[in-house]
Design an enzyme around this catalytic site. Sequence first.
Site, short mmCIF file in Angstrom:
data_model
loop_
_atom_site.label_atom_id
_atom_site.label_comp_id
_atom_site.label_asym_id
_atom_site.label_seq_id
_atom_site.Cartn_x
_atom_site.Cartn_y
_atom_site.Cartn_z
N HIS A 187 17.84 110.43 41.09
CA HIS A 187 19.12 111.16 41.09
C HIS A 187 19.76 110.95 39.71
O HIS A 187 19.57 109.89 39.10
CB HIS A 187 20.14 110.59 42.07
CG HIS A 187 19.73 110.46 43.50
ND1 HIS A 187 18.96 109.45 43.97
CD2 HIS A 187 20.07 111.21 44.58
CE1 HIS A 187 18.80 109.57 45.29
NE2 HIS A 187 19.46 110.63 45.68
N ASP B 49 21.29 107.58 39.26
CA ASP B 49 20.42 106.41 39.14
C ASP B 49 20.12 106.08 37.69
O ASP B 49 19.87 104.93 37.35
CB ASP B 49 19.05 106.67 39.80
CG ASP B 49 19.15 107.13 41.23
OD1 ASP B 49 20.12 106.75 41.90
OD2 ASP B 49 18.27 107.90 41.66
N GLU C 181 16.18 118.11 52.46
CA GLU C 181 15.77 116.91 53.19
C GLU C 181 16.66 116.74 54.41
O GLU C 181 17.83 116.37 54.29
CB GLU C 181 15.87 115.69 52.27
CG GLU C 181 15.37 114.42 52.91
CD GLU C 181 15.35 113.25 51.93
OE1 GLU C 181 15.03 113.45 50.73
OE2 GLU C 181 15.65 112.13 52.37
N HIS D 142 14.54 109.54 58.78
CA HIS D 142 15.47 110.59 59.24
C HIS D 142 14.94 111.23 60.52
O HIS D 142 15.72 111.57 61.42
CB HIS D 142 15.65 111.65 58.17
CG HIS D 142 16.24 111.13 56.88
ND1 HIS D 142 16.41 111.92 55.77
CD2 HIS D 142 16.68 109.91 56.52
CE1 HIS D 142 16.94 111.20 54.80
NE2 HIS D 142 17.11 109.98 55.22
N ASP E 259 19.60 103.92 59.11
CA ASP E 259 18.55 104.24 58.17
C ASP E 259 18.17 102.98 57.39
O ASP E 259 18.83 102.65 56.41
CB ASP E 259 19.11 105.32 57.23
CG ASP E 259 18.06 105.99 56.40
OD1 ASP E 259 16.89 105.66 56.55
OD2 ASP E 259 18.44 106.86 55.60
N ASP F 181 10.72 106.35 49.56
CA ASP F 181 12.19 106.22 49.65
C ASP F 181 12.46 104.97 50.48
O ASP F 181 12.99 105.03 51.58
CB ASP F 181 12.78 107.49 50.29
CG ASP F 181 14.29 107.53 50.13
OD1 ASP F 181 14.84 106.55 49.60
OD2 ASP F 181 14.90 108.53 50.53
C1 XUL Z 1 19.18 109.21 52.05
C2 XUL Z 1 17.98 109.72 51.39
C3 XUL Z 1 18.12 110.10 49.96
C4 XUL Z 1 17.37 111.31 49.58
C5 XUL Z 1 17.62 111.79 48.16
O1 XUL Z 1 18.99 108.84 53.36
O2 XUL Z 1 16.92 109.77 51.98
O3 XUL Z 1 17.76 109.02 49.19
O4 XUL Z 1 15.99 111.10 49.69
O5 XUL Z 1 18.95 112.04 47.93
CO CO Z 2 15.00 110.38 51.42
#
Ligand code: XUL
Ligand code: CO
Length: 435
Positions: free
Chosen positions: A99, A102, A230, A269, A305, A337
């Site tokens: 991002h 980051d 996403e 997720h 999460d 991730d």
């Molecule tokens: C948050 C998540 C993020 C996305 C990118 O739960 O998964 O890190 O992957 O913004």
């Molecule tokens: Co993610």
Amino acid sequence: MTTFFEDINKLKYEGPDSDSELCYRHYDADEIVLGKRMEDQLRFAIAYWHSFAWEGGDPFGGRTFDRSWFGTTMDLAKLKADVAFELFAILGQPFFCFHDADVRPEGSNFAESTKNLEEMVDYIGGKIEQGGPKLLWGTANLFSHRRFMSGAATNPDPDVFAYSAATIKTNMDATKKLGGQNYVLWGGREGYETLLNTDLKRERAQAGRMLQMVVDYKHKIGFEGTILIEPKPQEPTKHQYDYDVATVYGFLKDFGLENEVKMNIEQGHAILAGHSFEHELAMAASLGILGSIDMNRNDYQSGWDTDQFPNNVPEVALAYYEIIKSGGFTNGGTNFDAKLRRQSLDPVDLVAAHAGGMDVCAKAFKAAAAMYEDGKLEQARDDRYADWDKPEAQKMLNGDHSLESIEDYVRQADVNPEPRSGRQERLENVVNTYL
Ligand code: XUL
Ligand code: CO
């Protein structure tokens, strides 16, 4: 060279019987599986945010990691990039993801933040040119700064919508410049806490318009990567709009974007949405919108999460089975991730976590490939639906029948269905022979 990873050398494939702690036991980048090198099948990426930007905080306590690059200056941002690319060199994976927030310090306004981003893009671009990994995807962080507390595209304040649109543009520019293969939009705070202050209809229309502009801009600048959404059902907001794959597909259809945008599906997720990872992958594949994956695992008890590194081979194998069935990755890949637990303080923990995750994926991918090549599961599935190939069955689907004519057929042919076994346990036994 920084001193962060001290004397940790580039990891090698040493095979399943190796007793070194830091090596690959299952991931051999050059091994051919299903006609391609493992590196080109799995397309591993490392997430900049968890490993280099996250400080180890939780709701009850702050920073546990003591990293020399934490801070807000450009020099520290460059040190962070140096260390990140040192980890990449140790692991040898082909991609990374980031991002804007980051990699660059926040500026005092939009112009300064963008200038910082551009400088860092050049710095990182130099490292890619020197043989570093490529960019799997870029994205904008439209959720950490307090200006985004009520959403980005779905904010009640049009100034936040404008700031977000401008930020997405600069991030798409950065992603294109670095040769990124995808651009991701995770709806960070696109959702709501209470209906008492929320206009759902307006917020959906705002999100749809933003995505249309993203797609228009992609075509305008000739970005050849894929735009990915996403999905996530909750956290940080109580009700996230991009709940799951099926929900996002309905949204895309509504705004005429179903052929423009694909999905980046994250294991954690999927679990939060009450699905399995493989359900979300199979759903996206069946809709023609499977793009890329975020590989982690969630804690099955805690209900939030947890972004842990994958360690469950049978579960990951079922996920890759769906990906293989859909034809494998094109632009997409396997992005970790995933983050360390906050007590895992040592540099070696970062290396071991990623190497272990890559081995889990490699082992699972090989099992999934064998399952696919043997074809037993697909044969059983085809057999289950085989009667649909008969002409009378086809007539019911292709418009040659109506409810009345079907009634006539059922009476004349004395249709009287005999239930047949779904054979679940036998199929589960088949899967277990590969694991
Ligand atoms: C948050 C998540 C993020 C996305 C990118 O739960 O998964 O890190 O992957 O913004
Ligand atoms: Co993610």
